[in-house]
Write a protein that holds these residues in place. Structure first.
Motif, PDB file in Angstrom:
ATOM      1  N   ASP A   1       0.832  -1.206   0.000  1.00 30.00           N
ATOM      2  CA  ASP A   1       0.000   0.000   0.000  1.00 30.00           C
ATOM      3  C   ASP A   1       0.865   1.254   0.000  1.00 30.00           C
ATOM      4  OD1 ASP A   1      -2.632   1.431   0.366  1.00 30.00           O
ATOM      5  OD2 ASP A   1      -1.638   2.034   2.239  1.00 30.00           O
TER       6      ASP A   1
ATOM      7  N   LYS B   1       2.439   1.741  -3.363  1.00 36.10           N
ATOM      8  CA  LYS B   1       1.481   2.297  -4.320  1.00 36.10           C
ATOM      9  C   LYS B   1       1.324   3.799  -4.117  1.00 36.10           C
ATOM     10  CE  LYS B   1      -3.275   1.803  -5.984  1.00 36.10           C
ATOM     11  NZ  LYS B   1      -4.556   1.073  -5.817  1.00 36.10           N
ATOM     12  N   ARG B   2       1.272   4.241  -2.865  1.00 32.01           N
ATOM     13  CA  ARG B   2       1.133   5.679  -2.586  1.00 32.01           C
ATOM     14  C   ARG B   2       2.355   6.452  -3.073  1.00 32.01           C
ATOM     15  NH1 ARG B   2       0.113   5.920   3.630  1.00 32.01           N
ATOM     16  NH2 ARG B   2       0.079   8.183   3.231  1.00 32.01           N
TER      17      ARG B   2
ATOM     18  N   ALA C   1       4.313   5.549  -5.562  1.00 35.40           N
ATOM     19  CA  ALA C   1       4.247   5.557  -7.026  1.00 35.40           C
ATOM     20  C   ALA C   1       3.249   6.599  -7.514  1.00 35.40           C
ATOM     21  CB  ALA C   1       3.878   4.169  -7.536  1.00 35.40           C
ATOM     22  N   GLU C   2       2.123   6.699  -6.833  1.00 35.74           N
ATOM     23  CA  GLU C   2       1.113   7.699  -7.201  1.00 35.74           C
ATOM     24  C   GLU C   2       1.640   9.117  -6.984  1.00 35.74           C
ATOM     25  OE1 GLU C   2      -2.902   5.041  -6.231  1.00 35.74           O
ATOM     26  OE2 GLU C   2      -2.150   6.485  -4.768  1.00 35.74           O
ATOM     27  N   ALA C   3       2.548   9.277  -6.010  1.00 36.41           N
ATOM     28  CA  ALA C   3       3.145  10.593  -5.759  1.00 36.41           C
ATOM     29  C   ALA C   3       4.205  10.938  -6.793  1.00 36.41           C
ATOM     30  CB  ALA C   3       3.742  10.643  -4.360  1.00 36.41           C
ATOM     31  N   GLY C   4       4.624   9.941  -7.605  1.00 39.78           N
ATOM     32  CA  GLY C   4       5.490  10.245  -8.730  1.00 39.78           C
ATOM     33  C   GLY C   4       6.906   9.736  -8.685  1.00 39.78           C
TER      34      GLY C   4
ATOM     35  N   GLY D   1       3.476  12.239  -0.188  1.00 39.28           N
ATOM     36  CA  GLY D   1       3.169  13.360  -1.071  1.00 39.28           C
ATOM     37  C   GLY D   1       4.325  14.315  -1.256  1.00 39.28           C
TER      38      GLY D   1
ATOM     39  N   THR E   1       5.975  14.441  -4.679  1.00 41.75           N
ATOM     40  CA  THR E   1       5.390  15.333  -5.689  1.00 41.75           C
ATOM     41  C   THR E   1       5.978  16.726  -5.565  1.00 41.75           C
ATOM     42  OG1 THR E   1       3.327  14.061  -5.610  1.00 41.75           O
ATOM     43  CG2 THR E   1       3.241  16.252  -6.614  1.00 41.75           C
TER      44      THR E   1
END
Length: 333
Positions: A28, A31-32, A34-37, A276, A279
């Motif tokens: 999890d 994944k977070r 990866a979503e943050a870049g 985050g 990002t």
């Protein structure tokens, strides 16, 4: 703006890598991130001691015959330790499925031996590369520097012999001739170097009369040493160079890239600010590049590394210049 980077022969969308630590210990969290870049993710280290503990457990079970005696499971040590190697392989599989960017497994040890074969299992589970974190403090005064250094070569050679994926070595700066050690590791098969590993610093607490141990988060002030070595090595080694330690802001990322790093790793900043923050670092890097007129990393990576045959501002010439400036400044006070 083109932030594309390459590390260990892997194509990354950008040079920011989430390094090994608590922020990468679950699918999890991966994944977070990866979503943050982030451009790649290094999973927490699997330790030599954990692998050996599991092997010892399996040997004991074989001796008592677990197929015949159900009570044999009572001989198991704490599952929090003994089952972790198998859980780690599951983490690799789940992280790879969740991330969408390269996932790098990490092995932490200090001796050559059968435990290094686990690198193959990591590769088979889907790891895009192996980061070899050799944590060895030669505290015995009778061990020569060459013998201590040879241990690194032996561990790397053992891992390199069982995998086909790239292998990076995470190093400490504490070698009598760091440059020579780098070349030896490269000759032994290292595809990249991570500078630097931060050793746990044992200290003494006079208030409690105890020895204190613990890890502290890094700060930007610690980045000068790895940054200067990356600058010195840029153009002198074939493998990738990863920066680690002291990354808090986008300026820290940019400074490492200017020195010649292929990627920039961070853990402490992500622990302080959350996933985050990745990002924010990438947005800040993009803004800095736009302000300087750079359209890609290739336009400035290694721009401030010393050229071959030129005076090294990171070496003695830079030291003498700094001493002269300081002497003149304080003389006017």
């Amino acid at each position: 703006m083109n932030l594309a980077a390459s590390y260990l022969g892997l194509d990354l969308p950008n040079p920011l890598v989430a390094s090994a630590g608590p922020m990468t210990q679950t699918a999890d969290r991966v994944k977070r991130l990866a979503e943050a870049g982030v451009g790649a993710i290094v999973l927490p280290s699997l330790f030599e001691e954990q692998i050996r503990a599991e092997a010892d457990r399996d040997e004991r079970l074989a001796e008592v015959g677990i197929d015949s005696f159900g009570e044999a499971t009572s001989y198991l040590p704490d599952p929090g330790v003994s089952l972790w190697p198998r859980q780690y392989l599951s983490l690799i599989e789940r992280a790879v499925a969740a991330a969408g960017v390269p996932v790098i497994a990490s092995l932490n040890g200090s001796t050559a031996g059968g435990w290094t074969d686990y690198a193959r299992a990591m590769q088979d589970a889907g790891a895009a590369a192996i980061e070899l974190n050799i944590y060895y403090l030669p505290g015995d005064p009778v061990i020569s520097s060459r013998d201590a250094e040879q241990r690194y070569i032996e561990v790397l050679t053992a891992v390199r012999s069982v995998v086909s994926v790239p292998v990076a070595v995470k190093l400490t700066p504490y070698f009598s001739s760091f440059g020579d050690m780098v070349l030896r590791l490269e000759q032994a098969g290292a595809d990249g170097l991570v500078l630097f590993n931060r050793f746990m610093q044992t200290d003494i607490d006079p208030a409690t009369l105890t020895i204190s141990t613990g890890l502290t988060l890094s700060s930007p002030a610690e980045a000068t040493l790895p940054r200067s070595w990356i600058a010195r090595l840029r153009g002198r080694v074939r493998g990738s160079l990863a920066a680690s330690t002291g990354v808090e802001t986008a300026d820290d990322v940019a400074a490492y890239l200017l020195a010649g790093a292929d990627v920039v790793m961070t853990t402490s900043a992500l622990l302080r600010h959350g996933p985050g923050h990745a990002t924010a670092l990438l947005d800040g890097l993009t803004a800095w590049m736009r302000g300087k007129g750079f359209g890609s990393l290739a336009e400035f990576r290694g721009m401030l590394a010393p050229g071959v045959g030129t005076q090294d501002p990171y070496g003695r010439p830079g030291y003498l210049s700094a001493v002269e400036r300081a002497t003149q400044a304080y003389a006017r006070r």
